[in-house]
Design an enzyme around this catalytic site. Structure first.
Site, PDB file in Angstrom:
ATOM      1  CB  CYS A 104       2.507  30.767 -14.651  1.00  0.00           C
ATOM      2  SG  CYS A 104       2.462  29.035 -14.142  1.00  0.00           S
TER       3      CYS A 104
ATOM      4  CB  CYS B 194       6.368  30.205 -15.377  1.00  0.00           C
ATOM      5  SG  CYS B 194       5.284  29.587 -16.691  1.00  0.00           S
TER       6      CYS B 194
END
Length: 376
Positions: A305, A310
């Site tokens: 991601c 992330c």
């Protein structure tokens, strides 16, 4: 002269459809997921952050906005787009679903629904005509017809009475909406889980004539299996040259299954609400960041991601700020979930264009079946 509202179907793969809805405020790529901005905000997100996830359109809530801050006040502030600093399209629901959920505070008649505000107990009337006027004041690009969302379970007689009332209200909504170039009105198919009623509802809506059509009365407790049974036939009852919107859906596997059955648009509070409660949607299923297993984990939520949560933060950090009650936890987890949902929509659009939707669907389910990465 406002650019007209127009839907262009670009590709199909089985029942799955890829298209584009042209509006004066921009193009909505379909299949589309609409983040929910109930009270003129997507909770824990800035509008530009929502746009950065890939969202082309937001959903606003007529019921909540009419009560607070009021549609007239929003109109004085230049309309909902200006008020909440979102320059892309907005769809507003009619208020029918929220009023249905009030049960003890409402009285339903042919005229409409009289209800008490859950905010301050004040009395209000919502009808097809007043819902159209409120949505006009809000300035939304896509307006939903006023309907009664049939509760589940309902026997055939109850469902029919509710559907027929919604169809009468649909005709009144169409008349009250009038001629508004650049704005669209969607009708809402009802009929619960009864195929003959769904068919009749679709016929009556098509006779009235709408710019798009929604499949209503699902995701109200019937479960995924029953919902998919209805979606196996209901979308195909609606015009192929207009957008098809499944209201209030849903979990990622609900969304993939709905697209496979011919749905173009969806909305749900799930990605934002789940983010605020510590749940992250990933390609390998749901991650509960509250769990102690994440406390010393330097890895991201999802290494595939590209969202800020992330790219720049570890599971350990997200676990810490969530357990500490820090606002950034809601911000990062919500951003991740909305980014995941928009990535999911983009993946489906690409797969439909390539004629590889079945492969996409199989890979989606296989990834989720793997479960989260093993603990360190």
């Amino acid at each position: 002269m406002a650019r007209p509202f127009r839907f262009q179907l670009e590709a199909t793969d089985g029942a799955a459809r890829r298209g584009a809805i042209e509006t004066p405020r921009g193009t909505i790529r379909t299949p589309a997921f609409m983040p929910v901005g109930t009270a003129a905000t997507v909770k824990a997100m800035l509008p530009e952050s929502v746009a950065a996830t890939g969202a082309d359109i937001l959903l606003g809530n007529t019921y909540h906005l009419m009560l607070r801050p009021g549609a007239e006040r929003i109109a004085r502030m230049g309309g909902l787009h200006s008020f909440m600093n979102w320059d892309r399209p907005i769809l507003t629901d009619s208020g029918g679903f929220q009023v249905m959920s009030l049960a003890e505070l409402r009285k339903l008649t042919e005229e409409g629904v009289r209800f008490r505000s859950h905010v301050d107990g004040s009395r209000h009337m919502l009808s097809p005509e007043s819902s159209m006027e409120i949505q006009r004041l809000l300035g939304s690009d896509i307006v939903m017809a006023f309907d009664e969302c049939t509760p589940y379970p309902a026997d055939a007689a109850t469902a029919r009475s509710s559907m027929e009332l919604s169809m009468r209200w649909a005709a009144r909504s169409r008349a009250a909406f009038g001629d508004r170039p650049g704005h669209a009105l969607f009708g809402i198919q009802q009929g619960s889980v009864f195929r003959d009623q769904r068919a009749e509802s679709a016929e009556r809506l098509i006779e009235i004539g709408f710019d798009g059509y929604a499949v209503g009365g699902l995701a109200v407790g019937e479960g995924q299996e029953r919902m998919f049974e209805v979606l196996d036939y209901a979308p195909a009852m609606l015009p192929a040259d207009r957008p098809r919107y499944l209201m209030g859906v849903g979990k990622p596997d609900d969304i993939v299954g709905a697209v496979a059955r011919g749905i173009d648009m969806m909305d749900c509070v799930l990605p934002t609400r789940s983010g605020r409660t510590g749940q992250a949607f990933t390609r390998r299923g749901v991650v509960n960041i509250k769990n102690a297993r994440h406390a010393d984990d330097p890895r991201p939520l999802d290494e595939a991601c590209a969202c800020p949560a992330c790219r720049a933060y570890s599971r350990a950090y997200l676990h810490h700020v969530f357990r500490a009650g820090e606002i950034i936890a809601s911000m990062l987890m919500t951003w991740h979930n909305l980014h995941y949902y928009q990535d999911l929509m983009a993946g489906m659009r690409a797969a439909i264009s390539k004629g590889r939707f079945a492969e996409f669907e199989a890979a989606f389910h296989a990834g989720r079946a793997e479960g989260d990465i093993p603990p360190l």
